[in-house]
Structures are given as C-alpha cells and as structure tokens.
Design a protein around this motif. Sequence first.
Motif, PDB file in Angstrom:
ATOM      1  N   LEU A  39      61.819  10.604  10.295  1.00  0.00           N
ATOM      2  CA  LEU A  39      60.609  10.274  11.054  1.00  0.00           C
ATOM      3  C   LEU A  39      60.403  11.284  12.176  1.00  0.00           C
ATOM      4  N   GLU A  40      59.137  11.686  12.373  1.00  0.00           N
ATOM      5  CA  GLU A  40      58.799  12.480  13.549  1.00  0.00           C
ATOM      6  C   GLU A  40      58.835  11.556  14.767  1.00  0.00           C
ATOM      7  N   ALA A  41      58.849  12.162  15.968  1.00  0.00           N
ATOM      8  CA  ALA A  41      58.938  11.380  17.207  1.00  0.00           C
ATOM      9  C   ALA A  41      57.833  10.321  17.282  1.00  0.00           C
ATOM     10  N   ARG A  42      56.586  10.725  16.956  1.00  0.00           N
ATOM     11  CA  ARG A  42      55.474   9.763  17.095  1.00  0.00           C
ATOM     12  C   ARG A  42      55.579   8.646  16.064  1.00  0.00           C
ATOM     13  N   GLU A  43      56.181   8.948  14.901  1.00  0.00           N
ATOM     14  CA  GLU A  43      56.353   7.919  13.877  1.00  0.00           C
ATOM     15  C   GLU A  43      57.419   6.906  14.306  1.00  0.00           C
ATOM     16  N   ALA A  44      58.486   7.415  14.943  1.00  0.00           N
ATOM     17  CA  ALA A  44      59.525   6.516  15.470  1.00  0.00           C
ATOM     18  C   ALA A  44      58.911   5.601  16.526  1.00  0.00           C
ATOM     19  N   LEU A  45      58.083   6.185  17.381  1.00  0.00           N
ATOM     20  CA  LEU A  45      57.429   5.422  18.453  1.00  0.00           C
ATOM     21  C   LEU A  45      56.562   4.314  17.860  1.00  0.00           C
ATOM     22  N   ALA A  46      55.832   4.635  16.797  1.00  0.00           N
ATOM     23  CA  ALA A  46      54.953   3.649  16.163  1.00  0.00           C
ATOM     24  C   ALA A  46      55.757   2.475  15.592  1.00  0.00           C
ATOM     25  N   LEU A  47      57.056   2.698  15.322  1.00  0.00           N
ATOM     26  CA  LEU A  47      57.901   1.621  14.801  1.00  0.00           C
ATOM     27  C   LEU A  47      58.699   0.944  15.922  1.00  0.00           C
ATOM     28  N   GLY A  48      58.279   1.214  17.154  1.00  0.00           N
ATOM     29  CA  GLY A  48      58.886   0.526  18.292  1.00  0.00           C
ATOM     30  C   GLY A  48      60.178   1.162  18.780  1.00  0.00           C
ATOM     31  N   ALA A  49      60.509   2.360  18.264  1.00  0.00           N
ATOM     32  CA  ALA A  49      61.742   3.038  18.677  1.00  0.00           C
ATOM     33  C   ALA A  49      61.386   4.150  19.668  1.00  0.00           C
ATOM     34  N   PRO A  50      62.397   4.708  20.368  1.00  0.00           N
ATOM     35  CA  PRO A  50      62.106   5.818  21.283  1.00  0.00           C
ATOM     36  C   PRO A  50      61.444   6.987  20.538  1.00  0.00           C
ATOM     37  N   ALA A  51      60.607   7.721  21.254  1.00  0.00           N
ATOM     38  CA  ALA A  51      59.857   8.833  20.654  1.00  0.00           C
ATOM     39  C   ALA A  51      60.776  10.036  20.461  1.00  0.00           C
ATOM     40  N   ARG A  52      61.615   9.948  19.433  1.00  0.00           N
ATOM     41  CA  ARG A  52      62.545  11.043  19.104  1.00  0.00           C
ATOM     42  C   ARG A  52      62.533  11.207  17.591  1.00  0.00           C
ATOM     43  N   PRO A  53      62.757  12.428  17.094  1.00  0.00           N
ATOM     44  CA  PRO A  53      62.957  12.555  15.641  1.00  0.00           C
ATOM     45  C   PRO A  53      64.090  11.609  15.235  1.00  0.00           C
ATOM     46  N   SER A  54      63.893  10.860  14.151  1.00  0.00           N
ATOM     47  CA  SER A  54      64.837   9.783  13.828  1.00  0.00           C
ATOM     48  C   SER A  54      65.038   9.651  12.325  1.00  0.00           C
ATOM     49  N   SER A  55      66.091   8.938  11.950  1.00  0.00           N
ATOM     50  CA  SER A  55      66.316   8.625  10.535  1.00  0.00           C
ATOM     51  C   SER A  55      66.180   7.115  10.343  1.00  0.00           C
ATOM     52  N   LEU A  56      65.831   6.736   9.122  1.00  0.00           N
ATOM     53  CA  LEU A  56      65.685   5.312   8.792  1.00  0.00           C
ATOM     54  C   LEU A  56      66.170   5.133   7.359  1.00  0.00           C
ATOM     55  N   ARG A  57      67.260   4.386   7.184  1.00  0.00           N
ATOM     56  CA  ARG A  57      67.829   4.188   5.842  1.00  0.00           C
ATOM     57  C   ARG A  57      66.930   3.277   5.006  1.00  0.00           C
ATOM     58  N   PRO A  58      66.674   3.650   3.756  1.00  0.00           N
ATOM     59  CA  PRO A  58      65.794   2.840   2.898  1.00  0.00           C
ATOM     60  C   PRO A  58      66.239   1.382   2.781  1.00  0.00           C
ATOM     61  N   GLU A  59      67.557   1.142   2.760  1.00  0.00           N
ATOM     62  CA  GLU A  59      68.036  -0.232   2.562  1.00  0.00           C
ATOM     63  C   GLU A  59      67.910  -1.082   3.821  1.00  0.00           C
ATOM     64  N   LYS A  60      67.551  -0.464   4.950  1.00  0.00           N
ATOM     65  CA  LYS A  60      67.363  -1.241   6.179  1.00  0.00           C
ATOM     66  C   LYS A  60      65.961  -1.856   6.234  1.00  0.00           C
ATOM     67  N   ILE A  61      65.050  -1.311   5.431  1.00  0.00           N
ATOM     68  CA  ILE A  61      63.671  -1.808   5.435  1.00  0.00           C
ATOM     69  C   ILE A  61      63.603  -3.080   4.581  1.00  0.00           C
ATOM     70  N   VAL A  62      62.975  -4.104   5.139  1.00  0.00           N
ATOM     71  CA  VAL A  62      62.921  -5.404   4.453  1.00  0.00           C
ATOM     72  C   VAL A  62      61.530  -5.622   3.868  1.00  0.00           C
ATOM     73  N   LEU A  63      61.489  -5.943   2.595  1.00  0.00           N
ATOM     74  CA  LEU A  63      60.218  -6.290   1.948  1.00  0.00           C
ATOM     75  C   LEU A  63      59.933  -7.756   2.229  1.00  0.00           C
ATOM     76  N   LEU A  64      58.813  -8.045   2.882  1.00  0.00           N
ATOM     77  CA  LEU A  64      58.492  -9.428   3.220  1.00  0.00           C
ATOM     78  C   LEU A  64      57.681 -10.061   2.090  1.00  0.00           C
ATOM     79  N   ALA A  65      58.071 -11.280   1.735  1.00  0.00           N
ATOM     80  CA  ALA A  65      57.284 -12.033   0.749  1.00  0.00           C
ATOM     81  C   ALA A  65      55.950 -12.395   1.404  1.00  0.00           C
ATOM     82  N   PRO A  66      54.880 -12.582   0.592  1.00  0.00           N
ATOM     83  CA  PRO A  66      53.583 -12.942   1.172  1.00  0.00           C
ATOM     84  C   PRO A  66      53.723 -14.168   2.075  1.00  0.00           C
ATOM     85  N   GLY A  67      53.170 -14.086   3.277  1.00  0.00           N
ATOM     86  CA  GLY A  67      53.220 -15.227   4.193  1.00  0.00           C
ATOM     87  C   GLY A  67      54.513 -15.387   4.971  1.00  0.00           C
TER      88      GLY A  67
END
Length: 346
Positions: free
Chosen positions: A249-277
Amino acid sequence: MHAHAAPLVLPAVRFAGVVRHFGAVRAVDGVDLAIAPGEFFAMLGPSGSGKTTCLRLIAGFEQPDDGHIEIFGETVEGLPPYRRAVNTVFQDYALFPHLSVGENVAYGLRVRGIGRADRDRMAREALAMVKLSGMETRRPAQLSGGQRQRVALARALVVRPKVLLLDEPLGALDLKLREEMQSELKGLQRALGLTFVFVTHDQSEALSMADRVAVFNEGRIVQVGPPEEVYERPATRFVARFVGSANVLEAREALALGAPARPSSLRPEKIVLLAPGAPVPEGAALVEARVTDVSYQGPVRRVSAVTGEGLALTAAVPATASGVMAGATVRLAVPAGAVRPMGGEQ
Ligand SMILES: Nc1ncnc2c1ncn2[C@@H]1O[C@H](COP(=O)(O)OP(=O)(O)OP(=O)(O)O)[C@@H](O)[C@H]1O
C-alpha cells in the motif's frame, strides 16, 4: 549490534562487507551477516540474487573481491575448501556413479587418510543417520531421487563439518517427498546441533525450516530475522511481495484504511470477507470493492478486488465462502493492526 560490543558467542559464520563481482555483475554486493552456532539459517531470494555465491564464498569455491569472512572466528580468505570446517550438499547430489553407496559416503574419509575399519564404521553410522542402513553395496543408479539425496547428505556429514551448506538440496524432489525431507533435515540438524546454511528460492520452505531467514535481492540482504518477523513485518516492498505475496500500500492508501500514512504491507489472509448484512468488526476499516478475479487454491480462494477509489487488494478467503465471483461487489474488513508500515525502499 554496536560496533564496540563483543558478541556473546563467536559466530559460526561471519561476513563483513563481503563483495563478489563477476565483470559488471554485482553478484554479492556488500553483505554483512553473523550466523550463530547451531542455527538453521536460510538464504531466500529469487534466481540471481546472490545466495549461491554467498554459499560458495563460505565453502571457499569463491574468493571475495572485498570484505572479510570468518568461520568460528578463523579468517578464511585464502584457505582452500578442504581446510575449512564446512561441507556442501549440492542440488544435483554430485555422487560418483561408479562407486557404491558405502564408497561414496566413505570417500571424504579416504582422502583424509582415515583407515579402512574406521571408514566403514563411520560410513555405516552416517547411513544410519539418514535411514539408509543396508544400502551400502548399491550403486547411485539403483536408488530413488530421495535416497540419492540422503546419500549426499550422509557423505557431507561423515567428515563431521561444523557447518553444513545446503544448496537447494530438495529442489529435485516432488512435493510430498520434499515435505518429508524438510522435517527430516530439520530433525537431523537439531539432533546433531550443527549449523545449517540452506539456500532456497522457496519461501514456504525457508519459513517452515529456518530459525532465521535472510532475504536476498540483487546481491544484498534486504531483511534478516525469524520467519514470523519476516512474514509479519516485511521491511521492504520487495520482501512483502516475495515472501507470501502481500498487498503493498502507498502511504495514502494506508491512511484510507485507518493506518498511519506510511508505505505499508497487508497480508491477504488478514482481510475478512463479510457476509451480506454482517456487522463490521470493532476497529476494522470497511472497504466495498468489485471482484476482478477469483482463484481457487484448495483451502482458500484468492480474491482480487478493486475499490471505487482504485485501491486494488488481494484477499485470501475461506474456499467455502459463497457468492464470490468476478463482477460481484464484496464487503471487505481490514482489521486494525493488519496494515504494517514498512521502512526500507528496496
Ligand atoms: N562464475 C560466474 N561467472 C559469472 N557470473 C556469475 C558467476 N556465478 C554467478 N554469477 C552471476 O551472479 C549473480 C548471482 O548468482 P547466484 O548464483 O549467486 O544467484 P542465486 O540467488 O543463487 O540464484 P539461483 O537461485 O538461480 O542459483 C547472477 O547474475 C549470476 O549470473
């Protein structure tokens, strides 16, 4: 480490500013490392990143153009391979086809002038260690790939090196055998208390076997640490992508996800798919995204998706998740703390 602080234990292998060039190719471009006695140390990196050259520098098949190498405190520049307390297991095993298994294993003892009776006994012990007792009289051609690999291992261990160098030793084996040998090698290393330096381009192999992993890129070590640390906190974009294909993630993308505005990594398995509702977990950032690609991988599906703002993310979701197909809109939750800042640039 502070320059003035003496290390508590003498490293098994130490590199200080080691450089090896081949013409214009900077194969090893200033490597510092200290491998502890008894450590299982993996050198991980893509093809051409300098791992094998580092191994050959330890073995003495290559000499550094600059820098300094020590093995258990002994300066080894100018010392030929056979005078070093190390031995190598090569990927192609390099067995002598005209010699029997027993003779192959005893070869190193013979050239060291050890007598027949001791040779036979030591070769038998080494073969027992790799579970090949009774195979002494066979020729390499009469063995399976996995058995040949074991003979190569016995042949390297029989001369009792303090450091065993392994260059992609499992590269020629099929997946199942490879996994078996991984745990056997690890068990053998623990039982013998030897220092293993293991070269691989397979990140799961490095992560599962090593005490510490050094990640190589373009002749340099870009990160070194225990597997969990390298995986959980990649130091650079390269490490994030090479080890486990993290989202970068670029700094602004990290910021948009509520993290500090720094270049960052995000592991695919940490992302949770939410069921509808389904409610958004406490502290997580919610992302709505359109699925661009789904790839089924057995236990998980890798889902690539892009948000309205153009943020592309890959998520690893349980394969049982339904309704995930290209073109669908999904709700993804990014838990607090899953976005990890990175320091380095390379
Ligand atoms: N003897 C040599 N002569 C010229 N170039 C060499 C020599 N040995 C290595 N190189 C070059 O040095 C670089 C690093 O090679 P090295 O074999 O150390 O990489 P590696 O990370 O082990 O790759 P692989 O996984 O493919 O073995 C490569 O660009 C390679 O082509």
